[in-house]
Design an enzyme around this catalytic site. Sequence first.
Site, PDB file in Angstrom:
ATOM      1  N   ARG A  16      36.434  49.290 -24.538  1.00  0.00           N
ATOM      2  CA  ARG A  16      35.179  48.952 -25.004  1.00  0.00           C
ATOM      3  C   ARG A  16      34.818  47.383 -24.692  1.00  0.00           C
ATOM      4  O   ARG A  16      35.851  47.077 -24.150  1.00  0.00           O
ATOM      5  CB  ARG A  16      35.175  48.898 -26.614  1.00  0.00           C
ATOM      6  CG  ARG A  16      36.156  48.157 -27.319  1.00  0.00           C
ATOM      7  CD  ARG A  16      35.987  48.339 -28.763  1.00  0.00           C
ATOM      8  NE  ARG A  16      36.498  49.622 -29.371  1.00  0.00           N
ATOM      9  CZ  ARG A  16      36.318  49.872 -30.857  1.00  0.00           C
ATOM     10  NH1 ARG A  16      35.805  49.035 -31.719  1.00  0.00           N
ATOM     11  NH2 ARG A  16      37.019  51.049 -31.257  1.00  0.00           N
ATOM     12  N   SER A 104      31.306  52.104 -32.369  1.00  0.00           N
ATOM     13  CA  SER A 104      31.787  52.059 -33.673  1.00  0.00           C
ATOM     14  C   SER A 104      31.317  51.121 -34.631  1.00  0.00           C
ATOM     15  O   SER A 104      30.024  51.122 -34.828  1.00  0.00           O
ATOM     16  CB  SER A 104      33.283  51.704 -33.426  1.00  0.00           C
ATOM     17  OG  SER A 104      33.929  51.929 -34.842  1.00  0.00           O
ATOM     18  N   HIS A 105      32.121  50.152 -35.198  1.00  0.00           N
ATOM     19  CA  HIS A 105      31.716  49.341 -36.134  1.00  0.00           C
ATOM     20  C   HIS A 105      31.438  47.719 -35.497  1.00  0.00           C
ATOM     21  O   HIS A 105      30.954  46.691 -36.377  1.00  0.00           O
ATOM     22  CB  HIS A 105      32.557  49.027 -37.354  1.00  0.00           C
ATOM     23  CG  HIS A 105      34.088  48.577 -36.957  1.00  0.00           C
ATOM     24  ND1 HIS A 105      34.929  49.630 -36.384  1.00  0.00           N
ATOM     25  CD2 HIS A 105      34.437  47.378 -37.000  1.00  0.00           C
ATOM     26  CE1 HIS A 105      35.725  48.871 -35.797  1.00  0.00           C
ATOM     27  NE2 HIS A 105      35.712  47.810 -36.227  1.00  0.00           N
ATOM     28  N   LYS A 114      35.439  56.463 -26.654  1.00  0.00           N
ATOM     29  CA  LYS A 114      36.665  57.133 -27.285  1.00  0.00           C
ATOM     30  C   LYS A 114      37.086  58.571 -26.558  1.00  0.00           C
ATOM     31  O   LYS A 114      36.283  59.289 -26.401  1.00  0.00           O
ATOM     32  CB  LYS A 114      36.278  57.228 -28.673  1.00  0.00           C
ATOM     33  CG  LYS A 114      36.265  55.876 -29.556  1.00  0.00           C
ATOM     34  CD  LYS A 114      36.237  56.157 -30.958  1.00  0.00           C
ATOM     35  CE  LYS A 114      36.033  54.956 -31.718  1.00  0.00           C
ATOM     36  NZ  LYS A 114      35.564  55.281 -33.360  1.00  0.00           N
ATOM     37  N   ASP A 243      30.795  54.226 -41.490  1.00  0.00           N
ATOM     38  CA  ASP A 243      30.498  53.054 -40.484  1.00  0.00           C
ATOM     39  C   ASP A 243      29.489  53.560 -39.147  1.00  0.00           C
ATOM     40  O   ASP A 243      28.925  54.696 -39.256  1.00  0.00           O
ATOM     41  CB  ASP A 243      31.966  52.818 -39.680  1.00  0.00           C
ATOM     42  CG  ASP A 243      32.537  53.806 -38.801  1.00  0.00           C
ATOM     43  OD1 ASP A 243      32.370  55.021 -38.792  1.00  0.00           O
ATOM     44  OD2 ASP A 243      33.208  53.400 -37.787  1.00  0.00           O
ATOM     45  N   ASP A 245      29.861  55.007 -36.150  1.00  0.00           N
ATOM     46  CA  ASP A 245      29.872  56.183 -35.516  1.00  0.00           C
ATOM     47  C   ASP A 245      30.518  57.336 -36.644  1.00  0.00           C
ATOM     48  O   ASP A 245      31.052  57.985 -36.158  1.00  0.00           O
ATOM     49  CB  ASP A 245      30.609  56.103 -34.194  1.00  0.00           C
ATOM     50  CG  ASP A 245      32.181  55.539 -34.472  1.00  0.00           C
ATOM     51  OD1 ASP A 245      32.482  54.971 -35.468  1.00  0.00           O
ATOM     52  OD2 ASP A 245      33.061  56.360 -33.798  1.00  0.00           O
ATOM     53  N   ASP A 247      33.403  57.694 -38.208  1.00  0.00           N
ATOM     54  CA  ASP A 247      34.828  58.200 -38.236  1.00  0.00           C
ATOM     55  C   ASP A 247      35.574  57.140 -39.430  1.00  0.00           C
ATOM     56  O   ASP A 247      36.990  57.289 -39.573  1.00  0.00           O
ATOM     57  CB  ASP A 247      35.680  57.959 -37.124  1.00  0.00           C
ATOM     58  CG  ASP A 247      35.449  56.670 -36.465  1.00  0.00           C
ATOM     59  OD1 ASP A 247      35.048  55.771 -37.046  1.00  0.00           O
ATOM     60  OD2 ASP A 247      35.989  56.650 -35.198  1.00  0.00           O
ATOM     61  N   ARG A 248      34.806  56.357 -40.109  1.00  0.00           N
ATOM     62  CA  ARG A 248      35.430  55.285 -41.295  1.00  0.00           C
ATOM     63  C   ARG A 248      34.651  55.662 -42.543  1.00  0.00           C
ATOM     64  O   ARG A 248      33.427  55.492 -42.332  1.00  0.00           O
ATOM     65  CB  ARG A 248      35.625  54.186 -40.772  1.00  0.00           C
ATOM     66  CG  ARG A 248      36.464  53.741 -39.649  1.00  0.00           C
ATOM     67  CD  ARG A 248      36.298  52.475 -39.142  1.00  0.00           C
ATOM     68  NE  ARG A 248      36.777  51.480 -39.906  1.00  0.00           N
ATOM     69  CZ  ARG A 248      36.269  50.390 -39.894  1.00  0.00           C
ATOM     70  NH1 ARG A 248      35.294  49.946 -39.209  1.00  0.00           N
ATOM     71  NH2 ARG A 248      36.382  49.240 -40.772  1.00  0.00           N
ATOM     72  N   HIS A 330      39.794  54.996 -41.800  1.00  0.00           N
ATOM     73  CA  HIS A 330      39.847  56.036 -41.079  1.00  0.00           C
ATOM     74  C   HIS A 330      40.791  57.040 -41.872  1.00  0.00           C
ATOM     75  O   HIS A 330      41.963  56.878 -42.360  1.00  0.00           O
ATOM     76  CB  HIS A 330      40.764  55.680 -39.723  1.00  0.00           C
ATOM     77  CG  HIS A 330      39.760  55.181 -38.495  1.00  0.00           C
ATOM     78  ND1 HIS A 330      39.152  55.848 -37.775  1.00  0.00           N
ATOM     79  CD2 HIS A 330      39.975  53.815 -38.449  1.00  0.00           C
ATOM     80  CE1 HIS A 330      38.369  54.769 -37.191  1.00  0.00           C
ATOM     81  NE2 HIS A 330      38.897  53.626 -36.990  1.00  0.00           N
TER      82      HIS A 330
END
Length: 469
Positions: A16, A104-105, A114, A243, A245, A247-248, A330
Site C-alpha cells: 500500500r 482499507s481504512h 491485499k 471499515d 473495505d 473486513d473490520r 478483524h
Amino acid sequence: MLHQFHSSILRAYDIRGIYNQTLHNQDAFFIGKSFATILHQNNYTNIVVACDGRASSPVLKQELINGLTSCGINVFDAGLGPTPMLYFAVYHQQADAGIMITGSHNPKDHNGFKITLKNNKPFFGEEILKLAEIVKNQHFMVGNGSVEKINVMQAYINRLLADLKITKPLKIAFDAGNGATGEILQQLSKKLQEQFSCQTILLYPQIDANFPNHHPDPAVPENLADLIDCVLKNNCDLGIAFDGDGDRIGAVDGQGNIIFGDQLMVFYAQDVLASNPSATIIADVKASDKLFAAIKNAGGNAVMCKTGNTFIKAKMQETKALLAGEMSGHIFFADKYYGFDDALYASIRLLNIASNSQNSLAEKLKQLPLSYSTAEIKIETSEEDKFAIVQFLQDKLTVNKQNFNNIDGIRVSNNNGWWLLRASNTQALLVARCEGNSPASLELLKAELKQYLQNLPANFEFKMPAELA
C-alpha cells in the site's frame, strides 16, 4: 528501463501507498506481472481480482489485470465490492489466488493490494518482497491470459444468510461509512426485514471515494458518533459499523456503548466454545488480558499472536484455531466459515448472539470484568524510526531484566498490568496501549511508558501523544 517500487509500499502483510506519490499505475502492472510469475511457479493458472470504491481503484485494477494477463494468467474480474467478497469469490470460483485493490481504512488518497492464495493461504512477508526481486531481475513469464467478468455478490449474500439463526426480531442500525459494503448492506437489510421481521436503519450506504460523512475506520471512537446517535434516537438493539473495505467491524450496544474488539471477541469466543469445547482461539497482542482469561474460563485454548491479518491467518492454520480476532475489529471465523476476516459475516454472528441471548448486548457488556485501559494510542514517527525505537527499547528492557514478550513489539507486564508498544504495519506510527488493574495502576503504566519514550536518544523523532502528555 527497469521498474522500481517505492521502498515504502511493500509491507509486512500487504502492499500500500499514496496514489501518484508512492504508488503508481505502473506499480499495479508490475505487481501483476511478478505475481503471475509466482503463480506459474506453483502451477497456478487463474486468479480473482476485485476493488473497493476509491477513485484510483478501477485504474489500478485494470493495470493489475493487464500485468497478469500479459504473463498468461486467466483473470476473473469480480468488480467492485468489499474485501471479504473477494476472498469468498476465490472459494466460489475454485480459483488459485485473489488480489483485492483497496486502501482499507486509510485516507482517501491511499490505496493498495491485499493478496491471498487458495485455501485462505496468506501471502506476506518475504513473499511480498520477492515481487520486487522478480521485477528487478525481469524474470517474467510470457503468455496471453483471458479476462472473465463475474458477479458473485448474490452468492456471497446467500452464504452470509445461511448462518443467520435469529429467533426474535431485532432493530439494527448499520453504518457503511460510504465504503465498499454499501450495496451488499442494502440487500442484507432488505432480507432482514422481509425474512426475519427485523427493522433496519442504514447510514451512508452510497459508495463514495471522498468519505464525506466520516472516515471509514470503526476502531476510532469518533467515527462511531453518528451510529451511536442513531441507535439512541431510534431505540435500536445494537449498531454495527464497517471499515472502508468491509473486513473490520465496529459495534455499539443498545445504550450506545462501544463494544471494543476484544470485548466482541469475548462474546464470539463463548459462542464458538459452546459448540466446540477446548477449541483454540487466537487474539492479537493488543487485546486485553481479560479476553485471554475469558477464553480459558470458557474452556478454550487461548493463543496470543502478532497483529496483522496475514499473521493471524497463518497462526490459525498452524494451530487449527476456530476463531481469531484483533482489537481493530478483524474477526476470523473457521468453525462454520472459511477462516478469513469478514466484518459482514461477523455481523451475522453478532445478530445471532443478540437475538438468541436472554440478556441484551448492553447487559452482556455490563457483565464483563471492568477494564481500566486506554484505547489505541498512536505515536507519530518515521517509517525508519518506528522499528528502531522498538528495537532500542527491547534492548534496554533486556538489560534492565524487565518482564516482556516480543511477539509483536514490546508487551511489558508487571504488578500494575501491562503496556504495549509496537510498530504499525500500515503507517508511520508507533501504536501503544495500556491496561491496569485499577485506575491508579493504569496511570502508573502510562507514566512508565511515557518515561521510556522521554528517555529515548535525541536522534529518534516522534511526537508525544496527548494521551501520555
